[in-house]
Design an enzyme around this catalytic site. Structure first.
Site, short mmCIF file in Angstrom:
data_model
loop_
_atom_site.label_atom_id
_atom_site.label_comp_id
_atom_site.label_asym_id
_atom_site.label_seq_id
_atom_site.Cartn_x
_atom_site.Cartn_y
_atom_site.Cartn_z
N THR C 16 -4.72 2.03 0.49
CA THR C 16 -4.80 1.07 -0.61
C THR C 16 -3.97 -0.16 -0.28
O THR C 16 -3.21 -0.17 0.68
CB THR C 16 -4.27 1.69 -1.91
OG1 THR C 16 -2.87 2.01 -1.74
CG2 THR C 16 -5.03 2.95 -2.28
N ASP C 17 -4.13 -1.20 -1.09
CA ASP C 17 -3.31 -2.40 -0.90
C ASP C 17 -2.74 -2.85 -2.25
O ASP C 17 -2.94 -2.18 -3.27
CB ASP C 17 -4.10 -3.51 -0.21
CG ASP C 17 -5.27 -4.01 -1.06
OD1 ASP C 17 -5.22 -3.92 -2.30
OD2 ASP C 17 -6.24 -4.51 -0.47
N ARG C 18 -2.05 -3.95 -2.27
CA ARG C 18 -1.34 -4.37 -3.47
C ARG C 18 -2.27 -4.75 -4.62
O ARG C 18 -1.79 -4.97 -5.74
CB ARG C 18 -0.36 -5.51 -3.13
CG ARG C 18 -0.97 -6.86 -3.00
CD ARG C 18 0.00 -7.86 -2.38
NE ARG C 18 1.16 -8.16 -3.20
CZ ARG C 18 1.23 -9.15 -4.11
NH1 ARG C 18 0.19 -9.92 -4.33
NH2 ARG C 18 2.31 -9.36 -4.78
#
Lengths: 128, 128, 128, 128
Positions: C16-18
């Site tokens: 996942t990312d921010r």
């Protein structure tokens, strides 16, 4: 908006695979880094855009691999906006190995602008 | 709380490097996946814990690499809680290659519990 | 050769990312894992193919992102061969979220066969 | 051999996770990039060392996470050799955020030298 931007990256060891070459997935990070640096030159960082509620999500990514890259290579990523609508921008990339200029890959990514609520919204003014 | 949990992973191609072996950074994802699956067995997923405002941040990670792993290897990750305080838990991991049982690595990660505000808080009850 | 193959993956936290969603680069590993498992069912693992001097390099990758995926989602990757020549195969992928069946992404990768010397050669018989 | 080396990295978007911060696994690549650049200053690149049959494998990695890093942060990685034997070197790293100097992490990696046959051998002269 400048018509093109040039960014350089150096291939990391962890970006290679057991074939001895850069893994095809590593290119994704290079394209992303290149467009982040391009946006920085346009007057507002992508970090600030996100804080301002203008998020760019990748809707489409296409990469053509021409010649392999390998560990420690310095690659030039030249990018340009190739298409725009009110809510999306398509960026084209040409990757070449330095200093010889060998073409390594070409790519496009289509970025759509959404708000923090996930709804489509107009592109940031710097990209419009 | 069960004293140990066993999880299996298969080494992905992209997790190797030009030495022909699994890159030392790839192990980080395996440890994370193993503890995510362990938490699932404890009655509340880590996803739910985060939604509930109980975030686990890695405060310390130590990995000892004993024998190389390579593409397509199936590794067993056996984990256990090795230390606990009110706000942190240290998990120990033993990685072995299947089916031979060769020891590949051992590791520990210390996880501290924080709220969505980033402040230290008590461990989730499932881990306490 | 079976006309289709189905593989399941679970989205890792590190993928996942921010933005809170699976990063668009994470999909590359899922496609790769799906085709590795598909090849296993065809009678010779991709590991064995490489040992036998039949390497598959990605010549082209195209991913269309339809709906976001997020941490802990289980995704079904359905793949099929969509085009073949003597030296290359194009695989198409449809990613859906389980159990609801929401379409997450579609993709194609064109794989060219090369020997250990990097020269183009005929596809492995299992893929031809 | 210079006693210390300083390298700077900028946190990539893909190096963050859904907590909104740099993922703890991302640091591994930064340490690796920092020591690759350090070796470059010592007179022979790590690429050349591998070509010469002097491979450095990570035998032990320990990272202590002190304060979070996030997207677009510029981090200074200061490294130094903290221990040496005939066949291994331990490198220590201090990561600080620029320009404020906040300490982000400290780490050590123990690198053992092996030949292309995987056998332990003496450290490259540049590191001895």
């Amino acid at each position: 908006m400048p018509s093109t931007h040039i960014h350089r990256i150096r291939v990391r060891y962890c970006e290679t695979d057991r074939m001895g070459l850069a893994h095809h997935g590593s290119y994704v990070a290079w394209l992303e880094e290149a467009r982040t640096e391009w946006m920085r030159t346009l007057g507002r960082t992508y970090l600030k855009m996100e804080d301002d509620g203008e998020l760019l999500v990748v809707a489409d990514m296409h990469i053509r691999y021409l010649k392999p890259a390998t560990f420690d290579d310095v690659l030039q990523v030249e990018l340009r906006a190739v298409e725009r609508s009110k809510v999306a921008i398509t960026i084209g990339y040409e990757l070449t190995r330095e200093p010889c200029g060998t073409r390594i890959a070409s790519a496009t990514t289509k970025l759509a602008c959404v708000g923090k609520d996930g709804r489509i919204r107009r592109l940031p003014r710097e990209l419009a």
